[in-house]
Design an enzyme around this catalytic site. Structure first.
Site, mmCIF file in Angstrom:
data_model
loop_
_atom_site.group_PDB
_atom_site.id
_atom_site.type_symbol
_atom_site.label_atom_id
_atom_site.label_comp_id
_atom_site.label_asym_id
_atom_site.label_seq_id
_atom_site.Cartn_x
_atom_site.Cartn_y
_atom_site.Cartn_z
ATOM 1 N N ASP A 1 -15.988 -20.440 -14.545
ATOM 2 C CA ASP A 1 -17.346 -21.015 -14.560
ATOM 3 C C ASP A 1 -17.236 -22.483 -14.180
ATOM 4 O O ASP A 1 -16.128 -23.015 -14.027
ATOM 5 C CB ASP A 1 -17.999 -20.850 -15.946
ATOM 6 C CG ASP A 1 -19.530 -20.717 -15.865
ATOM 7 O OD1 ASP A 1 -20.158 -21.501 -15.120
ATOM 8 O OD2 ASP A 1 -20.099 -19.841 -16.541
ATOM 9 N N GLY B 1 -14.331 -23.996 -11.905
ATOM 10 C CA GLY B 1 -14.573 -23.984 -10.468
ATOM 11 C C GLY B 1 -15.998 -23.608 -10.130
ATOM 12 O O GLY B 1 -16.806 -23.300 -11.003
ATOM 13 N N ASP B 2 -16.299 -23.658 -8.833
ATOM 14 C CA ASP B 2 -17.599 -23.285 -8.280
ATOM 15 C C ASP B 2 -17.359 -22.065 -7.403
ATOM 16 O O ASP B 2 -16.566 -22.121 -6.460
ATOM 17 C CB ASP B 2 -18.149 -24.451 -7.461
ATOM 18 C CG ASP B 2 -19.488 -24.154 -6.809
ATOM 19 O OD1 ASP B 2 -19.676 -23.016 -6.305
ATOM 20 O OD2 ASP B 2 -20.341 -25.044 -6.767
ATOM 21 N N PHE B 3 -18.044 -20.950 -7.699
ATOM 22 C CA PHE B 3 -17.676 -19.721 -6.990
ATOM 23 C C PHE B 3 -18.066 -19.706 -5.510
ATOM 24 O O PHE B 3 -17.657 -18.821 -4.771
ATOM 25 C CB PHE B 3 -18.113 -18.442 -7.716
ATOM 26 C CG PHE B 3 -19.535 -18.357 -8.198
ATOM 27 C CD1 PHE B 3 -20.609 -18.656 -7.380
ATOM 28 C CD2 PHE B 3 -19.796 -17.924 -9.497
ATOM 29 C CE1 PHE B 3 -21.915 -18.535 -7.837
ATOM 30 C CE2 PHE B 3 -21.102 -17.802 -9.966
ATOM 31 C CZ PHE B 3 -22.159 -18.108 -9.126
ATOM 32 N N HIS C 1 -27.913 -11.468 -8.840
ATOM 33 C CA HIS C 1 -29.373 -11.473 -8.622
ATOM 34 C C HIS C 1 -29.938 -12.872 -8.405
ATOM 35 O O HIS C 1 -31.079 -13.016 -7.963
ATOM 36 C CB HIS C 1 -30.106 -10.728 -9.743
ATOM 37 C CG HIS C 1 -30.157 -11.429 -11.056
ATOM 38 N ND1 HIS C 1 -31.048 -11.063 -12.050
ATOM 39 C CD2 HIS C 1 -29.440 -12.451 -11.584
ATOM 40 C CE1 HIS C 1 -30.879 -11.830 -13.110
ATOM 41 N NE2 HIS C 1 -29.910 -12.665 -12.850
#
Length: 337
Positions: free
Chosen positions: A200, A226-228, A246
């Site tokens: 996350d 992290g940033d996905f 979503h």
């Protein structure tokens, strides 16, 4: 035998369903259920405790009795077993965080649904230049409340995934967009051979570490910051994405699925779960309305059917996939690399 004439009851009940919804949301806001967790009280005592006027208070309480949210014996009001378990702020099972957010944000924003449908644009803080999630992740206290609300939302699905997925074939699992870590915690508690963690944004790390430590799992689960979209996903035998896809456009959904595919070994699995819409788009009312909520909350997000998700998994290269119901409106779609 004659055909019955149609009656308007269901139309009127649905059209005015916001009355009951707001009665409950206000009860959560006022901490009614937390107050009653200490013991039954009369309408007069509750009005004094909660700072309410007598006018309307008894009607509101009796409406909550009628709605199944309170019990009443004589003139004494009490929580039901469900509201005592899930709406008492002092209990770890508290789900009210989600309802607090619904009350403070979604209830007024849904008042602009007509505008949202006409413009196709979000109706939340973005309308006035704000960014709820960016602000949220900069405020550790509010972030923790939100992440805890996500735990409440995910707990039932986590228990079902722990039971229904063949974990004996796998050894490591990482939850992508893990919040506090409810899902990996439930999985490794149920299956002692598993290790893994949660991925996350860095600001979620302290809440994740505290939750995992409270579950006694600090040695088996770790946090991956992290940033996905900008960082590679950490590798594991199984990756989980719950209530994540979503939020995003079709292209962004496909990007995340492809990144998961790249991070998995051959034979590895991606578990996608949320309120997946039934393929006929008729039965999962919650999932369909959640997709409308994505119009209100996001620039391009939408919910989807299991058939949609399986087609995206196939396009990313997954060799097999299947869908399985979990709990309530939630289902999972599993892709096997």
């Amino acid at each position: 035998m004659t055909n019955k004439e149609p009656v308007p009851d269901a139309i009127l009940q649905l059209g005015l369903a916001f009355w009951g919804s707001k009665a409950l949301l206000t009860a959560v806001e006022l901490e009614l259920f937390t107050t009653l967790a200490k013991g039954p009280l009369t309408s007069k005592a509750l009005a004094a405790d909660l700072g309410l006027q007598p006018r309307g208070t008894t009607d509101w309480l009796d409406a909550l009795v009628s709605l199944g949210m309170l019990n009443r014996a004589g003139d004494q009001y009490a929580n039901t077993p469900a509201t005592d378990l899930f709406l008492d702020r002092a209990k770890p099972t508290y789900l009210g965080g989600m309802l607090e957010m619904a009350n403070a944000r979604l209830y007024p924003f849904w008042g602009s649904l007509t505008e949202g449908l006409r413009t196709g644009r979000p109706q939340n803080e973005a309308k006035t230049g704000g960014d709820f999630f960016a602000a949220l992740y900069q405020d550790q206290e509010r972030l923790r409340q939100f992440l805890h609300a996500m735990t409440g939302l995910s707990m039932g699905a986590a228990a079902a995934i722990a039971e229904k997925f063949p974990w004996d074939r796998y050894h490591t699992v990482i939850d992508i967009g893990a919040a506090e870590g409810c899902v990996p915690a439930q999985l490794v508690l149920a299956h002692p051979h598993l290790t893994g963690g949660g991925f996350d944004l860095p600001a979620a790390g302290p809440a994740f570490d505290d939750y995992v430590a409270a579950c006694g799992l600090a040695g088996r689960l770790r946090f991956y910051p992290g940033d996905f979209f900008t960082d590679p996903l950490p590798p594991a035998d199984v990756l989980v994405m719950g209530h994540i896809l979503h939020d995003w456009s079709l292209q962004e959904k496909l990007t995340l699925i492809r990144k998961a595919y790249d991070a998995l070994p051959d034979g590895g699995a991606l578990i996608v779960y949320e309120s997946i819409i039934d393929d006929d788009r008729r039965a999962n009312t919650f999932g369909l309305l959640m997709s409308v909520n994505m119009l209100i909350e996001t620039p391009a997000g939408f919910d989807y059917t299991a058939a949609d998700c399986r087609s995206w998994l196939a396009a990313a290269g997954f060799r097999d996939s299947y869908a399985e119901p979990l709990t309530g409106p939630d289902s999972m779609v599993v892709g096997i690399k």
